[in-house]
Scaffold this active site. Structure first.
Site, PDB file in Angstrom:
ATOM      1  N   GLU A 324       0.867  -1.196   0.000  1.00  0.00           N
ATOM      2  CA  GLU A 324       0.000   0.000   0.000  1.00  0.00           C
ATOM      3  C   GLU A 324       0.893   1.231   0.000  1.00  0.00           C
ATOM      4  OE1 GLU A 324      -2.257  -0.784   3.565  1.00  0.00           O
ATOM      5  OE2 GLU A 324      -3.192  -2.564   2.723  1.00  0.00           O
ATOM      6  N   CYS A 420     -10.005   0.362   8.777  1.00  0.00           N
ATOM      7  CA  CYS A 420      -9.431   1.651   9.149  1.00  0.00           C
ATOM      8  C   CYS A 420     -10.109   2.814   8.450  1.00  0.00           C
ATOM      9  CB  CYS A 420      -7.926   1.674   8.913  1.00  0.00           C
ATOM     10  SG  CYS A 420      -7.431   1.440   7.214  1.00  0.00           S
TER      11      CYS A 420
END
Lengths: 658, 658
Positions: A324, A420
């Site tokens: 990521e 998240c």
């Protein structure tokens, strides 16, 4: 001489909608998820059997850690942070909209957290329940300080909103425990967390409590980072645990954690994008609070690298799903990128903390870009579905059949195993009022970062001043600010001239004025009185953007924007194979506000454009001397943030141009 | 009436070089690798710790299985196939160039293999040494029949070349063991291997031995495939082994193995590309040998899908590294693809077997495309370095820093842990003479698939006929064929009119003739005499190719070719950032043969072209109203196959065009 922002109330139509969604949909919905009451599908963010995703179990984990229930921890090692981010959103929401029932619920959660906290202040349900002997021993993966940071942020927000001291006490005890455990002392751990977050939380705790130790600890973590590059490896070697804290994570290079070099030496934005911007947000705060100019210089360097070489036009960051993460300069593929919602939220934090250091419009421009495009694009208009990954080009069939694009969803799932992004959005939106202005008390100046209908109450030299900002942005470029003062008051009101406005007109009490442009802010120095009225008119032209030619993915392409929005084409409006659309070099565009579409949005119509005809290519893959033939059609563009709110299909931000 | 090809000798300069490299470099080199004598770096094809790569150990495995040594198996479960492919290359090489020493070495290997074969004919060093109880019990991963197939292919080739019966006996015993173990009988396994190969090997064994059981067994495996889609899962469930046969492989979908549907129902080329083309090559052979028209129809369908929607212009196949697999129609990314060397070799097998079924030039066109571009591009000009992955666009910095491109190497490594490609190339190059002609005995026709200087000896109605083909291809388009006959002999000589030639002239004994074009072959029916001379002249124009507009990766781009070669640009000739080069729509090109460059190659010079200037973009990532500015330069293109033989740098096949 002093200038302080006391309160700010948003009444803006565009943003109130989102803030109401958080209050009425997201917070109750997330509460149900945290308690495993919701009848929802929890989607894995990747096809990986090691990802826990059947339920949240987050509140249950606290009950077990608190000794109220028997059982095992379930979920990610950082599952606690879901509760903390919910709590932080609740805190901001209560400051906007009092709600006794919600406050009691949150008070109860804080009571539960207090029970789960260990005697010495340590707080983490995974390690308390499952592996107390591994406390702080696997920091590359453990997210212990990351979770602590999120609790501290929530506690600060909750105290500021409700004056509940219990949360703040837990936070201070937790910070004290960390302070005792880490440092250069003989029995202390000389290290840092694998995921930055504690650093920015500690600056907030310091700002509230003025306890110098918390600022020192934040600085310590930042300066320690990457100094001893063997730290994670040593912990890995010394770890006596038999199972990984997070499966499949140990192969990450130090760049992933921004732990490859001391942070002052890092020249480029590397590694996991959320980690990088959380680190930078903390660095910018420490630079301000500690007057650390070397730190500020490092912030500027990382900012410049990221913004001029590694950021998508939508304010997305993170060019690859693997880690990521950032990759390299100008590597901005549109269909395989990550562009995590949380990373753009972190970018907003970083930008805002830079604005507090220095009033440069580029920080607010990026803040606005990330906010109006990737951040709110991360949630559906119903407030119940969320993107983790925010692509600039999607074709559902490719996401289904190309494993390299399997992370690129084309409809927003309800929830993720690693949850998240949704709570991060909730806390951003409920705290949005904090981002509209920054003040420079010493220069007695107030800077308008964002144009959002709102009322701000300032205290200037112990007198109240109100700024009533009214705007029809983001759709039209008219901003008016009316001042209310107790007595005539001298201060500077600085207005950001946004990157998307080539021109402006500025009228004060009916008279056109010229204002000095200092670093992108138009400064109006004046003795203000009640009912002084500024009118700030920004042309809202449709912009055709091109990317730096070294961005290989965008060569020969243009993106269309208007005001803060970047626009995109969807299949539902334009048919499939959007890449066949070729815009002309001298393309004209037409803007229309459509009150019926997607809650009311501005659309862009393109008349003169071409679509490549494929019919003569039947059964031919490569041909020489093949003339390209075109058919005329029209194209409709919508703001990027509201894509994928109708039927699923292709979407595209960068359009081919011939 | 009969027509048979008896022998074929290649004397072609271009190809003799490669065949000599195999004999003088690759075969000795691979022998050293197989025996762990070589001082070489074995490169992992991926960053994966589960890949065994420290040594080959392949011969050692046989010694252990044969009881000559103590020890454990090392390497992949399919490590044996490296030895078999080496043996097959040796077989062909010996047929070209007698070498007593090499033949004795190979005889010794066969003796060793005989010792490693079990009493019932079973042959596999991994399972014999490590897990005899798991024999044939984990076929999705075990590669047992894959290895068996490679041995059978080697044995057939070795027998044909040397008349060594021992290898053939091992092969027949092995095939008999498999025949006894698999089928619909009560105590037989009703299933198939996870990697197709045995099927095409059995057709070769049948063609040599005329043992009908072998053809039947090949058909059985093909028809069984995908019929019971629970087969692999059942074996997985019933497997009593405690370790995976290949780590991390069990998650593959059935499409990966072409086991998702019965093969006659499969509409598209799916899954692992090498597996698919090996399956298709076997299907085409079975269609021919068993007169199975349904099978031929299935071959045509898969061929058409692959060639018209899923093949790169270089003859590469496999659009993704994940599963080394096909993805979906028109998905042909140039910088993240796989395009394994072995897959293009398998495509050559498939194309050639289709030519045996039906003389259509498209099969030979693809065979030539794969051969002259991806296949030989898979090896360095020194014959000692090899690509597994054959990209159409490379930038070293991106391969280094973007995990999604880490599989795309920019220099050819010496060897791979999974060493399938180099020996596969060796056997292709040494058997190349087999691909030049196909014969249709019943129509008394001989088809010229490839233009390679060579002498073919045919037997036509029990009389010898020689075809002396002389050509300056691949660099110039002149082919002459001179016949030598024992007596005037009637037969059809059919010449492929290649896809890259818009026109041709055909002269027989000094007279221009018109020849009927049947499915892309120019048919010359004639009673041939000695010293009859055909002159076939093909214009070698520089071609500017465009891809089907649905190939998103190639929109607005052109690729340049001349004759069988696709050309590319390298950084060493043209500087970095090759994507900044914009060819004009009416671009002119100039061809020059450079005898000094890379062993003598034709280069293409482009005079009138533009390079985008980036200097005005300093610190700007996105701009509106940014005029693109250009600087003139020249561009040099070289044939794709010889890229990465000088210093490392960028390479690009598809060039932007404005």
């Amino acid at each position: 001489m002093s200038l302080h922002l006391q309160s700010l109330t948003i009444t803006d139509q565009f943003w109130s909608h989102y803030r109401e969604l958080v209050r009425t949909e997201m917070i109750p919905y997330q509460w149900n998820v945290l308690n495993d009451n919701a009848d929802i599908t929890i989607e894995k963010e990747r096809n990986d059997n090691s990802i826990p995703s059947e339920k949240s179990h987050a509140i249950e984990n606290f009950k077990i850690a608190a000794g109220l229930k028997q059982g095992n921890h379930y979920g990610w090692v950082f599952q606690d942070s879901d509760v903390y981010k919910w709590l932080e959103a609740v805190a901001y929401s209560l400051s906007i909209h009092a709600d006794t029932e919600l406050q009691e619920l949150a008070d109860g959660v804080i009571d539960l957290i207090a029970l789960a906290q260990e005697e010495d202040g340590y707080l983490n349900t995974y390690f308390s329940i499952e592996e107390p002997e591994r406390r702080f021993k696997k920091l590359a993966e453990s997210h212990e300080l990351y979770c602590a940071g999120h609790f501290i942020e929530a506690a600060v927000a909750y105290y500021e909103s409700t004056h509940n001291e219990k949360a703040l006490q837990i936070a201070c005890r937790l910070a004290d425990c960390i302070d005792a455990s880490f440092g250069k002392g003989e029995h202390q751990i000389q290290g840092y967390d694998g995921h930055e977050e504690i650093e920015l939380a500690l600056t907030k705790l310091y700002s509230l409590t003025k306890e110098q130790r918390y600022l020192n600890l934040s600085r310590y973590f930042l300066y320690e980072r990457g100094t001893d590059t063997t730290f994670f490896a040593r912990q890995q070697t010394e770890d006596t645990g038999t199972k990984p804290v997070i499966a499949g994570m140990s192969h990450r290079p130090l760049e992933y954690y921004q732990a490859h070099q001391p942070i002052l030496e890092q020249q480029t934005a590397e590694g996991h994008a959320v980690r990088l911007v959380y680190m930078c947000a903390a660095m910018a705060d420490v630079a301000l609070l500690a007057g650390d100019t070397a730190m500020l210089e490092a912030c500027r360097r990382l900012w410049k690298n990221m913004i001029t070489k590694r950021m998508y036009i939508t304010g997305g960051i993170g060019s690859t799903v693997d880690g990521e993460a950032f990759t390299l300069d100008y590597d901005l593929p549109n269909d395989t990128m990550y562009c995590e919602t949380c990373a753009s939220i972190g970018l907003i934090f970083f930008a805002f903390n830079m604005l507090k250091n220095e009033a440069r419009s580029e920080y607010a421009d990026v803040l606005e870009r990330a906010l109006y495009n990737t951040a709110i694009g991360g949630m559906a208009l119903d407030g119940k579905h969320f993107f983790y990954v925010n692509p600039l080009e999607v074709r559902p069939e490719n996401s289904r059949k190309d494993p390299g694009k399997s992370h690129v969803k084309f409809t927003r799932p309800e929830w993720f195993g690693c949850a998240c992004c949704p709570p991060n959005l909730a806390r951003l939106l409920t705290s949005l009022h904090k981002y509209i202005y920054t003040v420079q008390s010493e220069q007695k100046a107030i800077y308008t970062n964002l144009f959002i209908t709102s009322t701000a109450t300032l205290e200037i030299d112990h007198h109240k001043v109100q700024l009533e900002q009214t705007t029809n942005l983001p759709w039209e470029g008219h901003v008016s600010i009316v001042t209310q003062t107790e007595q005539p008051t001298a201060f500077t009101l600085a207005l950001r001239l946004p990157y998307w406005a080539d021109d402006y007109s500025l009228i004060v009490n009916g008279e056109h004025i010229e204002a000095e442009n200092i670093n992108g802010f138009l400064h109006i120095d004046r003795v203000w009185q009640s009912n002084d009225k500024i009118e700030f008119v920004l042309p809202m032209e449709i912009k055709q953007y091109t990317a730096h030619p070294l961005v290989r993915a965008d060569i020969g392409k243009v993106a269309i924007g208007r005001g803060p929005f970047i626009y995109c084409a969807e299949e539902v409006d334009n048919g499939e194979h959007l890449h066949l659309i070729q815009l002309n070099k001298d393309q004209t565009y037409q803007y229309t506000f459509d009150p019926q579409l997607l809650g009311g949005i501005g659309t862009i119509h393109v008349e003169a454009r071409k679509r490549i005809i494929t019919s003569q290519w039947e059964d031919v893959l490569y041909a020489s001397q093949a003339a390209t033939t075109y058919a005329p059609t029209t194209l409709r563009l919508i703001p990027y943030y509201c894509w994928a709110n109708r039927q699923s299909g292709e979407m595209r931000v960068w359009h081919n141009q011939t």
